[in-house]
Scaffold this active site. Structure first.
Site, short mmCIF file in Angstrom:
data_model
loop_
_atom_site.label_atom_id
_atom_site.label_comp_id
_atom_site.label_asym_id
_atom_site.label_seq_id
_atom_site.Cartn_x
_atom_site.Cartn_y
_atom_site.Cartn_z
N CYS A 83 -24.09 -8.48 3.18
CA CYS A 83 -24.90 -7.33 2.78
C CYS A 83 -25.33 -7.45 1.31
CB CYS A 83 -24.13 -6.04 3.07
SG CYS A 83 -25.24 -4.61 3.09
N HIS A 170 -22.58 -6.49 8.75
CA HIS A 170 -21.15 -6.52 8.37
C HIS A 170 -20.30 -7.14 9.48
CE1 HIS A 170 -21.34 -4.14 4.66
NE2 HIS A 170 -22.40 -3.59 5.23
N GLU A 172 -17.23 -7.74 9.34
CA GLU A 172 -15.84 -7.28 9.24
C GLU A 172 -15.57 -5.99 10.01
OE1 GLU A 172 -18.15 -7.25 6.99
OE2 GLU A 172 -17.99 -5.64 5.51
N SER A 224 13.70 5.88 0.42
CA SER A 224 13.26 7.25 0.64
C SER A 224 13.33 7.62 2.11
CB SER A 224 11.81 7.37 0.18
OG SER A 224 11.00 6.57 1.04
N GLY A 225 13.51 6.61 2.97
CA GLY A 225 13.44 6.89 4.39
C GLY A 225 12.12 6.40 4.97
N GLY A 226 11.16 6.11 4.09
CA GLY A 226 9.86 5.61 4.55
C GLY A 226 9.91 4.12 4.83
N VAL A 227 8.87 3.65 5.48
CA VAL A 227 8.88 2.25 5.93
C VAL A 227 8.81 1.29 4.74
CG1 VAL A 227 6.41 2.31 6.47
CG2 VAL A 227 7.82 0.57 7.49
N ASP A 228 8.03 1.61 3.70
CA ASP A 228 7.85 0.66 2.60
C ASP A 228 9.17 0.38 1.87
OD1 ASP A 228 5.28 1.05 3.34
OD2 ASP A 228 4.68 2.19 1.56
N SER A 229 9.88 1.45 1.52
CA SER A 229 11.12 1.22 0.77
C SER A 229 12.19 0.60 1.67
CB SER A 229 11.62 2.51 0.12
OG SER A 229 11.93 3.48 1.09
N SER A 230 12.20 0.97 2.96
CA SER A 230 13.21 0.38 3.86
C SER A 230 12.99 -1.11 4.02
CB SER A 230 13.13 1.03 5.25
OG SER A 230 13.12 2.41 5.15
#
Ligand code: XMP
Length: 513
Positions: A83, A170, A172, A224-230
């Site tokens: 584009c 595009h 993508e 924290s219980g979230g996926v990223d920190s776990s």
């Protein structure tokens, strides 16, 4: 050490730039996004086997149009313009671009005019997604037209000898039916990449790098219980074992059992060393009488850092802090700062790093959210944790509208648990971005048995979304809403009315505060 082939995406501000990088990674080739004005030295250091120029809301003939370092055309590696990237190539390489008489937006049929490597195995007529207001009037030197649409006589061009390619549409976005194949033609057939970047290879490299960096010193990580920190904690643990201590702060504003479940899983299934701090009283005390949502956020953020720091100091000789920063938070671009960029600010540990003289470890900083989920799965984390809905750091405090008290949080927590239970029972959990209860600061009249009641109102919010930036209210089946309402009113003392929030974002936000 293993380094896979790489494709560089230069970002000119398109809303789709991230998508380009993700599509390439889906093809198992590593890809990063650099701002359009990255210096040629920085680009060379990355050692890309090909470069993709993204789209942009700008026009190449505008005064301050974003222009890349022209050195990219002298690197001798393939370049694909998409584009704006196409118009830019035309503009910079001797062609002419002007405003089209008609803006073209939406689906179009691409008709291939010439055989070309970029269209290998692509149908001679194929559906593509257009979104542009400019068009090429004169081809740049050495280029020829390789495809057109009804509206765009120049929809794809190539200078195959110099391995330069450009597409008006595009590839993508999913609406370009064979877009993924076109991108894979570019990265494999033209750039010569091998599909070697996988989550498995990422894990091996990451573990090695973490161990190298830490060199036997101690690391702390807030979960924290979230996926990223776990996932961060799990990955670091697999790299350095018990040199890692996790700290889990219960601020009293968490969902029923949820974070505790994560903590238990990490401890029982994976043997992580976790210190749990029940700081609920401290948080509630600080929040006493506070109504303003931003003040609540600041107080909770500050208190979190305080508690965290107190605990961290008890562990002798800590040198590193591991954190679950993701790629969308670190891309140097203003066009698509994900919601997490602002979200994470409440866990802003900058001061803590300085005071405790800690160094950061951010093993997920090259990954997109869906890749973090794959990583968690590969590390053996249960689906239940991996696919959890996002939960805001300030927790139930910003869903308890107005001032926060222990009693109100109790009511809200129960209502929230019922909402989630019913949503899970209906099989809709994974289709929703978030679903939760909000406790409103109003009372309404009702009748229960023969008695008149004057009690609290719970609002139920359920939304679908791809990234939290925009969201649609979820059209939950009436039966599910009915079960939620019945259970909330019957099972929770102090609630006599349930309402459903039918606001999309924009104009609403997902949270009420
Ligand atoms: P809004 O309400 O802005 O929310 O539409 C977008 C996404 O961000 C989450 N959110 C937060 N997460 N701290 C967080 O960790 C916060 O202060 C915060 N505020 C909103 C929200 O849950 C949604 O996923």
């Amino acid at each position: 050490m293993f380094i896979s082939d790489r494709i560089l995406v230069l970002d000119f501000g398109s809303q789709y730039t991230q998508l380009i990088a993700r599509r390439i990674r889906e093809n198992r080739v590593y890809s990063e996004i650099y701002p359009f004005n990255a210096s040629i030295d920085k680009i060379k250091d990355f050692k890309p086997k090909g470069i993709i120029l993204s789209g942009s809301p700008s026009s190449v003939y505008e005064q301050n149009a974003p222009i890349p370092d022209l050195g990219i055309f002298r690197l001798g590696i393939p370049i694909l313009g998409i584009c704006y990237g196409m118009q830019l190539m035309a503009h910079l390489l001797g062609g002419e671009v002007s405003k089209a008489a008609k803006r073209e937006y939406g689906r179009a049929e691409l008709i291939l005019d010439k055989e070309n490597d970029i269209f290998k195995d692509i149908s001679s007529k194929t559906k593509v997604w257009m979104s542009h207001g400019d068009r090429i009037e004169k081809l740049p030197n050495n280029f020829s037209i390789i495809a057109h649409t009804d509206n765009s006589p120049i929809a794809a061009i190539a200078d195959s000898r110099n391995r330069l390619y450009a597409l008006q549409f595009h590839p993508e976005v999913v609406h370009t039916i064979e877009g993924s194949k076109i991108l894979s033609n570019f990265i494999f057939n033209i750039c010569g990449c091998s599909p070697t970047w996988t989550i498995k290879s990422f894990i091996e490299t990451a573990k090695h790098e973490i161990a190298e960096k830490v060199k036997g010193e101690k690391v702390i990580c807030g979960i924290s219980g979230g996926v990223d920190s776990s996932v961060t904690a799990l990955l670091v643990h697999q790299a350095i074992g018990d040199a890692l201590t996790c700290i889990f702060v219960d601020n009293g504003l968490l969902r029923q059992n949820e974070a505790l479940k994560v903590e238990e899983t990490l401890r029982k299934n994976f043997n992580l060393k976790i210190i749990c701090i029940d700081a609920s009283e401290r948080f509630l005390k600080r929040l006493d009488g506070i109504k303003d949502p931003e003040k609540k956020r600041k107080i909770i953020g500050k208190e979190f850092i305080k508690v965290f720091e107190e605990e961290a100091k008890k562990i002798e000789g800590v040198k590193f802090l591991a954190q679950g920063t993701l790629y969308p938070d670190v891309i140097e671009s203003t066009s698509f700062k994900g919601p997490s960029a602002t979200i994470k600010s409440h866990h802003n540990v900058g001061g803590l790093l300085k005071r405790m003289k800690l160094q950061l470890i951010e093993p997920l900083r090259e990954l997109f959210k869906d890749e973090v989920r794959l990583l968690g799965k590969e590390l053996g984390m249960p689906e239940e944790i991996i696919n959890r809905h996002p939960f805001p750091g300030p927790g139930l405090a910003i869903r308890c509208i107005g001032n926060v008290t222990k009693e109100k949080i109790e009511i809200l927590r129960k209502a929230d648990a019922i909402v989630l239970e019913e949503i899970k029972k209906s099989g809709l959990y994974s289709e929703l971005w978030q679903a939760f209860a909000v406790l409103l600061p109003v009372k309404s009249v009702g009748v229960m048995g023969d008695e008149r009641t004057y009690e609290n109102v719970i609002a139920v919010r359920a939304v679908t979304s791809l990234d939290g930036m925009t969201a649609d209210w979820a059209k939950l089946p009436y039966g599910v809403m009915e079960n939620i309402a019945n259970r909330v009113i019957n099972e929770i003392r102090g609630v006599n009315r349930v309402v459903y929030d039918i606001t999309s974002k924009p104009p609403g936000t997902i949270e009420w505060e």
